[in-house]
Design an enzyme around this catalytic site. Structure first.
Site, PDB file in Angstrom:
ATOM      1  N   HIS A 153     -10.626  -1.724   4.798  1.00 37.90           N
ATOM      2  CA  HIS A 153      -9.649  -1.205   5.761  1.00 37.90           C
ATOM      3  C   HIS A 153      -9.539   0.319   5.622  1.00 37.90           C
ATOM      4  CE1 HIS A 153      -5.716  -1.436   8.078  1.00 37.90           C
ATOM      5  NE2 HIS A 153      -5.598  -0.256   7.475  1.00 37.90           N
ATOM      6  N   GLU A 154      -9.491   0.787   4.358  1.00 37.50           N
ATOM      7  CA  GLU A 154      -9.347   2.237   4.131  1.00 37.50           C
ATOM      8  C   GLU A 154     -10.632   2.974   4.479  1.00 37.50           C
ATOM      9  OE1 GLU A 154      -5.661   1.103   3.181  1.00 37.50           O
ATOM     10  OE2 GLU A 154      -6.434   3.022   3.889  1.00 37.50           O
ATOM     11  N   HIS A 157     -10.890   3.755   8.019  1.00 36.54           N
ATOM     12  CA  HIS A 157     -10.120   4.928   8.460  1.00 36.54           C
ATOM     13  C   HIS A 157     -10.938   6.210   8.332  1.00 36.54           C
ATOM     14  CE1 HIS A 157      -6.200   3.433   9.569  1.00 36.54           C
ATOM     15  NE2 HIS A 157      -5.988   2.854   8.411  1.00 36.54           N
TER      16      HIS A 157
END
Ligand code: N9Y
Ligand code: NI
Length: 183
Positions: A153-154, A157
């Site tokens: 998820h990170e 980003h």
């Protein structure tokens, strides 16, 4: 310290940019940025700090979320969460991954998304990753379960990808092939 007002939201162009590699050794400014990101995650899991500063809890946060397009993120799981990962990752990479997929049974949210978007977010079940730490030392980890989901998820980003980009538009809860749910 980072507050909710510092976190940019869906629609802000920086969330869709590819963040830039960070020069090593870390400048004092980039070191402070990394530490501020970790501080936010730790603060956001502390009841008093949540109350006092109206923080939204998070297990991770990436520099682009505070409008800094650099390849740095922090992930922290409290020791009583049953998960074992607390890292600042600089210039992180996935070096290999399982064929098997996994997804959070409850779907995903994001500090930069002020709405609930239902649906399964397919991710790799197991990943081998490498990154640099605050001292500029390279480390390698093998992750599975929630830590693996959070890392992906990170990392998304840093590549301008949002969790909902992965949700099946025709059927958000469609069965994902070769995948196991994580509750
Ligand atoms: O980029 C970083 N972010 O956007 C913060 C996100 C990152 C997580 C989303 C899915 C994997 C990483 C975050 O932590 N949240 N998203 C918004 C509200 C809740 C919170 C959350 O999911 N918490 C959680 C999940 C499972 C178990 C325990 N706690
Ligand atoms: Ni997010």
């Amino acid at each position: 310290m980072i507050l909710m007002k510092d976190i940019i939201r869906e629609g802000h162009p920086t969330l869709r940019e590819r963040a830039k590699d960070v020069e090593l050794p870390l400048s004092a400014e980039d070191k402070k940025l990394a530490e501020d990101l970790m501080e936010y995650v730790v603060n956001s899991q502390n009841e008093e700090m949540i109350e006092k500063y109206d923080l939204r809890p998070g297990v991770g946060i990436a520099a682009p979320q505070i409008n800094v397009a650099k390849r740095i993120f922090a992930i922290h799981f409290d020791e009583d969460s049953g998960e074992d990962l607390s890292i600042i990752a600089i210039n992180p990479k996935i070096v290999s991954h399982s064929v098997e997929k996994a997804y959070l049974a409850s779907g995903e949210g994001c500090l930069s998304v002020d709405r609930s978007i239902p649906g399964y977010v397919p991710r790799y079940a197991r990943i081998t990753v490498k990154a640099f730490d605050l001292e500029g030392k390279e480390f390698k980890l093998r992750l599975k379960g929630l830590p693996a989901i959070a890392f992906q998820h990170e990392l998304d980003h840093l590549n301008g990808v949002m969790f909902f980009d992965h949700i099946n538009p025709d059927n958000p809860f469609a069965e994902i092939e070769n995948a196991t749910p994580i509750s």
